[in-house]
Design a protein around this motif. Structure first.
Motif, short mmCIF file in Angstrom:
data_model
loop_
_atom_site.label_atom_id
_atom_site.label_comp_id
_atom_site.label_asym_id
_atom_site.label_seq_id
_atom_site.Cartn_x
_atom_site.Cartn_y
_atom_site.Cartn_z
N VAL A 55 0.82 -1.21 0.00
CA VAL A 55 0.00 0.00 0.00
C VAL A 55 0.86 1.26 0.00
O VAL A 55 0.37 2.35 -0.34
N TYR A 82 -5.07 -0.09 -3.65
CA TYR A 82 -5.54 1.26 -3.32
C TYR A 82 -6.69 1.21 -2.31
O TYR A 82 -6.76 2.04 -1.39
N ARG A 110 -5.35 0.50 1.11
CA ARG A 110 -4.72 1.68 1.69
C ARG A 110 -5.77 2.61 2.30
O ARG A 110 -5.61 3.09 3.43
#
Length: 298
Positions: free
Chosen positions: A45, A89, A92
Motif C-alpha cells: 500500500v 488502493y 490503503r
C-alpha cells in the motif's frame, strides 16, 4: 502411590515435554507468518501507489471482465480496471480509515474508562449505564444512522466507528483502573499527598498503555469491516474511491455473468489483514498477561 499411577504421571510429563516445544514452534511460525503478511501488505500500500504508472480509475472497456492472467494477475472488472491495483488502493484507504477510527474510539473509551474507574461512586455508575445503553444498540444500525447525517466521506465513517465502538475500550480501561486502585503503591501515593490527577498521570496512564495498544490493534480490523459494510451499502466512502467495500459492491453485478474475481480478491484483502492482526493480538495478549504466560510455560 502405586506403580501404575507413577508410570501414568511419568508418561504425561514426557508427553507435555514432547509436545510443548512443538506447540511453541507452531506459535512462532504463525506469528512470523502473520507479521510477514502485514509487512507485505504494508509495503504494497506504500510502494505500489508510488511506482504504479497506471491510474486505478482508468476505464478500458476493451479489457473489461478479463479473467486473472499474466497481464492482470487478479483480472479486471466490468469497466476494464485492474483488480489488483484497485485492491491495493482500496486496502490503503481502508487501513487509513481503520487506523484513525480505532484511535478515535480508543481515545474516547480510554477517557471514559479512566474517569469512571478513578472517580468511582455515582460517576462510575452513571458512565457504566451510558456504556450499557450504547452496547444495547446494534452497532451497524447506529453507524448507518450517524453516517446518514453526513455526505459520503472518510470522516463520516471515522465518526461513525468512533462513536459506536468506544465502549469496549472503556470497559477494559475501567477494569484495569479499578485493579490499580487497590495496589499498595497507590495507597502510598495517596497517603503522601499526591493529587488525583498526578496519580492518574504518573501511575494509571503508564500501566494502561499496553491495554490501550491491544484494544487499538484489535479495533483496526473491526473498523475496516465496519467501513467495508457501510461502503457496500453505499453509505460509506464516495463511489469514485477504490475502497474494498465499493469494489465488492461493484463486483456483485459481475457474479451474475460468471466473473468471480472482482469480488473474491477484494474480500481476501479484507480477510488476510484481519486474520494476521488477530494472531498478533493473541500473541501480544499472551505475552503481556503474566498469568496466561505462566500457564503456557507449564
Amino acid at each position: 502411590m502405586d506403580q501404575a499411577t507413577v508410570t501414568g504421571r511419568t508418561r504425561a510429563t514426557a508427553g507435555s515435554r514432547r509436545y510443548g516445544p512443538a506447540a511453541g514452534r507452531a506459535v512462532r511460525r504463525s506469528v512470523r507468518l502473520a507479521a510477514g503478511t502485514l509487512v507485505l501488505l504494508g509495503l504494497a500500500v506504500v510502494v505500489v501507489p508510488l511506482v504504479a504508472r497506471v491510474d486505478e480509475r482508468l476505464v478500458d472497456l476493451g479489457s473489461a471482465a478479463l479473467p486473472p492472467g499474466l497481464a492482470h494477475p487478479f483480472g479486471t472488472d466490468e469497466m476494464g480496471r485492474d483488480v489488483l491495483l484497485r485492491s491495493i488502493y482500496g486496502l490503503r484507504v481502508s487501513l487509513l480509515v481503520g487506523l484513525v477510527a480505532a484511535a478515535v474510539s480508543v481515545a474516547i473509551g480510554g477517557v471514559v474508562g479512566v474517569v469512571a474507574g478513578a472517580l468511582g461512586g455515582v460517576v462510575d455508575r452513571l458512565l457504566m449505564r451510558v456504556v450499557d445503553g450504547f452496547n444495547s444498540l446494534p452497532h451497524l444500525l447506529l453507524g448507518i444512522f450517524i453516517v446518514a447525517m453526513f455526505a459520503p466521506s472518510a470522516w463520516a465513517v471515522i465518526v461513525s466507528v468512533g462513536l459506536t465502538h468506544w465502549t469496549t475500550a472503556a470497559r477494559i480501561v475501567r477494569s484495569e483502573v479499578l485493579s490499580l486502585r487497590g495496589r499498595p503503591y497507590i495507597d502510598a501515593a495517596i497517603g503522601g499527598g499526591s493529587s488525583r490527577m498526578r496519580i492518574i498521570r504518573r501511575h494509571f496512564v503508564p500501566a494502561l498503555i499496553p491495554h490501550l495498544g491491544l484494544a487499538a490493534t484489535l479495533m483496526v480490523p473491526h473498523a475496516i469491516w465496519h467501513e467495508t459494510a457501510l461502503s457496500f451499502l453505499g453509505l460509506g466512502l464516495p463511489p469514485h474511491l477504490a475502497s474494498l467495500g465499493n469494489m465488492i459492491n461493484d463486483g456483485q453485478r459481475s457474479l451474475l455473468a460468471g466473473a468471480w474475481w472482482p469480488s473474491v480478491f477484494p474480500g481476501l484483502f479484507i480477510l488476510l489483514p484481519t486474520l494476521a492482526v488477530a494472531v498478533l493480538a493473541q500473541h501480544w495478549r499472551d505475552r503481556t498477561n503474566p498469568r496466561r504466560r505462566s500457564e503456557l510455560n507449564l
